[in-house]
Write a protein that holds these residues in place. Structure first.
Motif, short mmCIF file in Angstrom:
data_model
loop_
_atom_site.label_atom_id
_atom_site.label_comp_id
_atom_site.label_asym_id
_atom_site.label_seq_id
_atom_site.Cartn_x
_atom_site.Cartn_y
_atom_site.Cartn_z
N THR A 1 0.28 6.92 -6.62
CA THR A 1 -0.85 7.83 -6.80
C THR A 1 -0.43 9.27 -6.51
O THR A 1 -0.94 10.20 -7.12
N GLU B 1 -15.43 10.44 10.31
CA GLU B 1 -14.39 10.10 9.36
C GLU B 1 -13.03 10.59 9.84
O GLU B 1 -12.04 9.86 9.81
N ARG C 1 -6.07 4.41 3.22
CA ARG C 1 -5.91 2.97 3.48
C ARG C 1 -4.74 2.67 4.39
O ARG C 1 -4.58 1.53 4.82
N SER D 1 -8.69 11.75 -5.98
CA SER D 1 -9.44 10.79 -5.19
C SER D 1 -8.69 9.46 -5.11
O SER D 1 -8.79 8.75 -4.11
N ALA D 2 -7.91 9.15 -6.15
CA ALA D 2 -7.07 7.94 -6.08
C ALA D 2 -6.04 8.09 -4.97
O ALA D 2 -5.79 7.16 -4.19
N GLY E 1 -13.69 3.71 8.83
CA GLY E 1 -12.93 2.76 8.03
C GLY E 1 -13.28 1.34 8.42
O GLY E 1 -14.37 0.85 8.13
N ARG F 1 -6.28 10.06 -2.37
CA ARG F 1 -6.98 10.07 -1.09
C ARG F 1 -7.31 8.65 -0.64
O ARG F 1 -7.12 8.29 0.53
N ASP F 2 -7.79 7.86 -1.56
CA ASP F 2 -8.12 6.46 -1.23
C ASP F 2 -6.89 5.73 -0.72
O ASP F 2 -6.93 5.05 0.30
N ARG G 1 0.82 -1.21 0.00
CA ARG G 1 0.00 0.00 0.00
C ARG G 1 0.85 1.26 0.00
O ARG G 1 0.42 2.31 -0.44
#
Length: 431
Positions: A34, A202, A101, A93-94, A208, A96-97, A27
């Motif tokens: 990203t 959040e 994680r 947004s990629a 999560g 951020r995701d 990750r």
RNA sequence: GGAGGCUUCGCCUAGUCCGGUCUAUGGCGCCGCACUGCUAAUGCGGUUUGGGUUAAUCCCCAUCCCGGGUUCAAAUCCCGGAGCCUCCGCCA
């Protein structure tokens, strides 16, 4: 959210943290990929926008003859900008995701391993011996008229309860004692909302992996908090704090709600594990450099509280694999439950470093006048229901009464014990 | 639940009707410099927050409560949302 700069400059550190947690190391590479993609998209969109801005100015200055051509060019650029912005949004947004994680980077000296690898730091107080058959807190509580599970279930379902008579008075006494001690230690007392917006939930990391644990009020888009930490952290969201005089400390009182999904069959008896309880929570905002020291201070206040209640306990250092998403380090205090002949978690304190604050936009001005992300920490001062359970068990006596620890007596009208059928008027502070 | 008003770079504020000159006005505060025995006063300059780029500066982009839309162009026009205030209704 972890510090992106740390991930860029020391990816090995973040990977090591992932390994320690038993989380996926790859990750980190996803995050970096990203991140690079986003920066590229930012540059493209910025450059195009600059060009389009100039073109747009030219439209105004153009002579009537030039105008159609200039306008065409501006329109074409506008279309390109629109495309680039869409790509940027996707890249954002990629990132951020990928960013979300990754759990907080664990502190360097956290014990390795999982749930069973917590390290006991110290054990305080003698394990009590009883020369009569030990009863559990529910048996004692029912005999006292302090706890009513049956009617709790009738009204609200399983894992709900009524505190009645001496039980209700105990709740207020504990609340008073906890808040009084916190205020004496310099905390600002706060009565916090138990229902919050998604951002607060959040931001504190509860949507999560712990999503299942949370009650959602669909109709209004709100959530019931599982701990006042959520409201206390959210309270200063988006602000630049003045930490020049040291940490900002709040002691929050609120009800807490937990769905306890996946805990079927666990602690089904009594009020150790319930869907709702009230709690006094300590919360601290401080400079990151001071967080570890502040963490130990929170732990010390927790210990002093349990000592005041004359409850034997041990302090454990939670292993990396068992830390919550937001915590870089966590100490639990487990108190002795005679009916189970074991120590059970009564309080918990977490150092979230800058993880929560980054997402919530909580900053402070450092000595150079620069805005920096603050650190947040939280710690239970008193989770009322479970504390009552522990008190009843530890201080039980052969005749079914329960002795009241000295520190609590002022808040119970000086009563030295709770006894079945007692006169409640004698167990309240002077009116 | 209904009606109306408001939200601008720390605070106050101009601008919004009628889109481009907003690269956002002015005051206060704050920072620097000059002047001055010192202070005060005065003058000059600076002073949102993010992101990108860079050795650093420069520069570029975004940011007028938030999110969409219209347009070559939005603080300004349209739609949705949030917060604050006032009034009506209801309620503990």
């Amino acid at each position: 959210m972890i510090d992106l700069r740390l991930a860029r400059e020391h990816p090995d550190l973040v990977k090591a943290s992932q390994r320690a947690r038993g989380a996926d190391e790859s990750r980190v590479d996803e995050l970096l990929a990203t991140d690079a993609a986003r920066r590229e998209a930012v540059k493209r969109a910025d450059d195009l926008r600059a060009e389009q801005k100039a073109a747009s100015q030219a439209v105004k200055k153009a002579t009537p003859e030039e105008r159609p051509a200039v306008l065409d060019r501006a329109k074409a650029l506008a279309a390109q900008v629109k495309q680039a912005e869409e790509a940027l949004r996707a890249a954002d947004s990629a990132l951020r995701d990928a960013h979300l994680r990754i759990p907080n980077v664990v502190a360097g000296d956290v014990p390795p391993g999982g749930e069973d690898d917590a390290v006991t730091m110290r054990t305080v107080g003698e394990v009590p011996q009883y020369d009569f058959p030990v009863r559990d807190h529910l048996e004692i509580g029912e005999a006292l008229g302090a706890i009513d599970m049956e009617r709790g279930a009738k009204v609200a379902g399983a894992r709900f309860y009524f505190l009645t008579g001496p039980g209700a008075l105990l709740e207020f006494a504990l609340a008073q004692l906890a808040i009084s001690r916190a205020v004496a230690a310099g905390f600002t007392p706060v009565v916090a909302p138990a229902l919050v917006r998604p951002e607060a939930m959040e931001g504190t990391g509860f949507l999560g992996e712990h999503d299942e644990e949370v009650y959602r009020v669909e109709r209004d888009g709100l959530y019931l908090v599982g701990t006042s930490e959520v409201a206390l952290a959210g309270m200063r969201a988006g602000e630049v704090l003045d930490l020049s005089a040291g940490p900002l400390r709040y002691a929050g009182w609120s009800s807490c709600f937990r769905r306890e999904a996946g805990s079927y069959g666990k602690d089904t008896r009594g009020i150790i594990r319930v869907h709702w309880f009230d709690k006094v929570e300590m919360f601290s905002f401080c400079a990151p450099a001071e967080a570890a020291a502040e963490h130990l201070r929170l732990l010390a206040w927790e210990e002093e509280f349990l000592q005041a209640l004359e409850l034997p306990y041990r302090v454990v250092d939670i292993a990396a694999g068992d830390l919550g998403t937001s915590a870089a380090r966590k100490y639990d205090i487990e108190a002795w439950f005679p009916s189970q002949s074991t120590y059970r978690e009564l309080t918990s304190t977490s150092d979230c470093t800058t993880f929560q604050a980054r997402r919530l936009g909580i900053r402070y001005r450092d000595a150079d006048g620069r805005n920096q992300t603050a650190a947040t920490l939280n710690g239970t001062l008193c989770a009322v229901a479970r504390t009552i359970a522990c008190l009843l068990e530890v201080h039980q006596r052969a005749d079914g009464s329960v002795s009241v620890p000295k520190a609590l007596r002022p808040w119970l009208g000086g009563a030295e014990a709770l006894t079945p059928g007692m006169d409640l008027a004698g167990a309240v502070p002077p009116a």
